[in-house]
Design a protein around this motif. Structure first.
Motif, PDB file in Angstrom:
ATOM      1  N   THR A 140       0.955  -1.170   0.094  1.00 12.68           N
ATOM      2  CA  THR A 140      -0.085  -0.019   0.098  1.00 12.68           C
ATOM      3  C   THR A 140       0.689   1.327  -0.044  1.00 12.68           C
ATOM      4  O   THR A 140       0.387   2.148  -0.438  1.00 12.68           O
ATOM      5  N   LYS A 145       2.710   3.157  -5.320  1.00 10.23           N
ATOM      6  CA  LYS A 145       1.261   3.599  -4.613  1.00 10.23           C
ATOM      7  C   LYS A 145       1.131   4.903  -3.998  1.00 10.23           C
ATOM      8  O   LYS A 145       0.298   5.961  -4.373  1.00 10.23           O
ATOM      9  N   ALA A 192      -5.644   6.583   2.506  1.00 13.96           N
ATOM     10  CA  ALA A 192      -5.605   5.229   3.106  1.00 13.96           C
ATOM     11  C   ALA A 192      -7.394   4.743   3.000  1.00 13.96           C
ATOM     12  O   ALA A 192      -7.116   3.463   2.489  1.00 13.96           O
ATOM     13  N   ASN A 270      -7.115   3.418  -5.173  1.00 16.50           N
ATOM     14  CA  ASN A 270      -5.487   3.172  -5.049  1.00 16.50           C
ATOM     15  C   ASN A 270      -5.138   3.413  -3.583  1.00 16.50           C
ATOM     16  O   ASN A 270      -4.530   4.445  -3.096  1.00 16.50           O
ATOM     17  N   ASP A 271      -5.643   2.539  -2.597  1.00 17.12           N
ATOM     18  CA  ASP A 271      -5.661   2.873  -1.323  1.00 17.12           C
ATOM     19  C   ASP A 271      -5.613   1.843  -0.273  1.00 17.12           C
ATOM     20  O   ASP A 271      -5.642   0.549  -0.774  1.00 17.12           O
ATOM     21  N   LEU A 272      -5.616   1.937   0.998  1.00 20.88           N
ATOM     22  CA  LEU A 272      -5.297   0.768   1.938  1.00 20.88           C
ATOM     23  C   LEU A 272      -6.554  -0.022   1.921  1.00 20.88           C
ATOM     24  O   LEU A 272      -6.716  -1.432   1.981  1.00 20.88           O
ATOM     25  N   LEU A 275      -6.932  -2.542  -0.701  1.00 19.04           N
ATOM     26  CA  LEU A 275      -6.029  -3.656  -0.607  1.00 19.04           C
ATOM     27  C   LEU A 275      -6.910  -4.753   0.447  1.00 19.04           C
ATOM     28  O   LEU A 275      -6.754  -5.777   0.364  1.00 19.04           O
TER      29      LEU A 275
END
Length: 499
Positions: A140, A145, A192, A270-272, A275
Motif C-alpha cells: 500500500t 502507490k 488510506a 488506490n488505497d489501503l 487492498l
C-alpha cells in the motif's frame, strides 16, 4: 463460620499476599540482582516517578540516556513494574534493529484481539501474525502507490491554504497544531480509507473529533495503563481493554459502511481499504490447518484502519507544527526554504509535481532536522525472544522476555552525535554531514524490517503541505507563541501573514 475455619482463611490470605509481595519484590530487584546499572525504582511507577506531573515521557528517557551512557552497552530500568533494558551503544542498536533482528522481531507490548480488537494492528502484533500483515500491507505504501496518492495530497494542501486564508483574515495569530491535525486527518482519510473527513471545512467533523480523542482520552489512569503494559499476558487473561468502546464502534461502522458502499457501487481505489478488501477473501480463521494465510477478517481490517488513521493524522501533524514553529523562530531558514520552493516551481512551469518535490534538497534537510528534534516516537520497543549475550561485553546479557528500549530521543539529542542539539540546524543533514554519521543515529521512523511502512507517505504529505504553506504565507512568532522543549505541548500559536 467457626474460629478454626476463619483462622485457616486468614492464614491463606496472609500467605497469598506474602507470596505476591515477594514476587513483586523480586521483580523490582531484577537489575540489582544482575549487577546492571539502574535507578532505584518506585514500586508503583517504576522508573517513571513524576510522569505527567513534573516531566513528560520524553524528558525522562532523555535524562536516563544521558546519565547512563558510557556505563555499558545498556542500563536497566523499569517500565512501571516491568524490567526493561535501555540500549546505550550504537553498535548494539544496529544489531537489535537489523543484524540480529530475528531475536528482536517482537515488540512485546499489550494487545488483546479478543476483547479489544482494534489493538490487533501491525504496530502491536508479534510473531507470525506480524510477518504476514507486514508482507500483505506494505505494498500500500510502496513508492509507486504513494506516487499515485500525490494528487489527493495536493488537493488537501490547497484546501489547507483556503482554510488558513480565512483564519488569517479574522486573526493573524493562528493555532497551527490543530490546523495541521485537520489537514493530516483529511489526507489520511482520503488516501488510506477513501473517505471525505472534511476536517478543514468543519473543525468539529466526526473524524477529527475521534482523531483527537484517540491520543487524549485514556480508558484507564496512567497507573493502570502502566500495569497493563507491565503485565501484558496477565492483562490479556483478565480481558483488559485500552481503547474506548465508542471509538472502536466508530471505526467498525466506518469500515463496514465503506465496504458495503464499494461492493454495491463496484468502487476501486488506490488505497489501503482497497487492498484490505482484496485480502478479505474469507471470513474464516486467518490460517488453515497448514498455517497458511486465508485472508483478513473485518475485525482485522478495522484494526489496521484504526492504526493508520491514528498514526497518519497525529504524527504527521506534530512534525508539521514543529517545522512551522522552528521556521517561525528562524526567518533566514524560512526564507531560504521559500526561495528553493519558488525557484523549483519556476523550473516546472509553476506546477508542483511529484518529481520537483524531490528536487528540493533543502526541504529534505529541514524536515530531517525537524524529525530529529521532534521524532515520531521518542523510543523504539523490542523484546528479546532468547537470551542475548551482548557482543564484546560477556558480563552483559539481555534475558529472554525482557523489554528492550532504544531511546530515539536520547540519541537525537546526544551532543556527541549532534553538537548543540537544542539548536535547529538543517545543515546537519547536508549529504556530506550525513555521510560522516552512522545511519543508526537518525531514527524517526525506526529502521530494519519493522521500520514504519508509511514513511514515504508521511514525508510526501509533509513536503506537499510545506510547499503550499510557504509559497503563500509567512510565519513568525508572536506574544502568544510559547517556548518549547523536546516536544511541542499544548497550543502552538504563530503569527501568519499572506504573501
Amino acid at each position: 463460620m467457626s474460629l478454626t475455619l476463619l483462622h485457616v482463611l486468614i492464614t491463606c490470605i496472609v500467605v497469598l499476599l506474602t507470596a505476591v509481595a515477594y514476587l513483586f519484590w523480586r521483580r523490582m530487584n531484577y537489575w540489582r540482582e544482575r549487577g546492571i546499572p539502574h535507578d532505584k525504582p518506585s514500586y508503583l511507577y517504576g522508573s517513571f516517578r513524576g510522569l505527567s506531573k513534573s516531566y513528560g515521557f520524553s524528558e525522562i528517557l532523555r535524562s536516563m540516556y544521558q546519565r547512563y551512557k558510557g556505563t555499558g552497552p545498556f542500563c536497566g530500568y523499569y517500565f512501571f513494574q516491568r524490567p526493561a533494558a535501555m540500549i546505550l551503544d550504537m553498535g548494539l542498536v544496529k544489531n537489535i534493529l537489523m543484524k540480529d533482528f530475528s531475536n528482536f522481531s517482537d515488540r512485546g507490548l499489550f494487545y488483546n484481539e479478543q476483547d479489544d480488537p482494534l489493538t490487533g494492528h501491525l504496530f502491536f502484533v508479534d510473531s507470525s501474525k506480524w510477518h504476514v500483515l507486514h508482507g500483505k500491507l506494505s505494498p500500500t505504501f510502496s513508492e509507486y502507490k504513494v506516487r499515485g496518492m500525490f494528487p489527493l495530497m495536493c488537493n488537501g494542501a490547497q484546501q489547507l491554504v483556503q482554510t488558513l486564508d480565512a483564519l488569517v483574515q479574522r486573526n493573524v495569530n493562528v493555532e497551527v497544531k490543530e490546523l495541521m491535525g485537520r489537514y493530516a486527518t483529511d489526507v489520511i482519510g482520503k488516501c488510506a480509507l477513501g473517505i471525505e473527513c472534511n476536517s478543514l471545512k468543519n473543525p468539529n467533523a466526526e473524524c477529527r473529533a475521534i482523531g483527537r480523542r484517540i491520543f487524549t482520552d485514556r480508558r484507564h489512569s496512567p497507573l493502570v495503563s502502566g500495569l497493563i503494559e507491565g503485565f501484558p499476558k496477565l492483562a490479556r487473561k483478565l480481558r483488559m481493554a485500552v481503547i474506548h468502546e465508542d471509538i472502536a464502534n466508530f471505526f467498525v461502522r466506518l469500515v463496514r459502511e465503506n465496504m458495503e458502499y464499494r461492493e454495491k457501487h463496484n468502487v476501486r481505489g488506490n488505497d489501503l481499504m482497497n487492498l484490505m478488501m482484496e485480502l478479505n477473501k474469507s471470513k474464516k480463521l486467518r490460517y488453515d490447518e497448514n498455517d497458511e494465510f486465508k485472508g483478513l477478517t473485518v475485525e482485522e481490517m478495522t484494526a489496521q484502519a484504526f492504526f493508520f488513521f491514528a498514526a497518519g493524522s497525529e504524527k504527521s501533524s506534530s512534525t508539521l507544527s514543529g517545522a512551522l514553529y522552528e521556521l517561525a523562530r528562524q526567518s533566514e531558514i524560512q526564507e531560504r526554504l521559500r526561495s528553493e520552493i519558488i525557484e523549483t516551481l519556476c523550473q516546472h512551469d509553476n506546477e508542483l509535481t511529484y518529481e520537483c518535490l524531490h528536487e528540493m534538497k533543502y526541504m529534505k534537510q529541514v524536515l530531517s532536522e525537524t524529525l530529529r528534534k521532534y521524532p515520531v516516537l521518542p523510543h523504539l520497543v523490542r523484546q528479546a525472544l532468547l537470551d542475548y549475550p551482548v557482543p564484546d561485553h560477556p558480563e552483559y546479557v539481555i534475558p529472554a522476555g525482557v523489554l528492550v528500549t532504544i531511546p530515539v530521543i536520547g540519541i537525537h539529542y546526544d551532543p556527541e552525535i549532534y553538537p548543540d542539539p537544542e539548536k535547529f540546524d538543517p545543515e546537519r543533514f547536508t549529504p556530506e554531514n550525513v555521510k560522516m554519521r552512522e545511519r543508526i543515529g537518525w531514527l524517526p521512523f525506526g529502521d530494519g524490517p519493522r521500520k514504519c511502512i508509511g514513511f514515504r507517505f508521511a514525508e510526501m504529505e509533509m513536503r506537499t503541505a510545506l510547499v503550499y504553506l510557504l509559497k503563500n504565507f509567512k510565519f513568525s512568532v508572536s506574544e502568544l507563541t510559547k517556548s518549547t522543549s523536546i516536544n511541542l505541548r499544548g497550543d502552538t500559536f504563530l503569527k501568519v501573514e499572506r504573501i
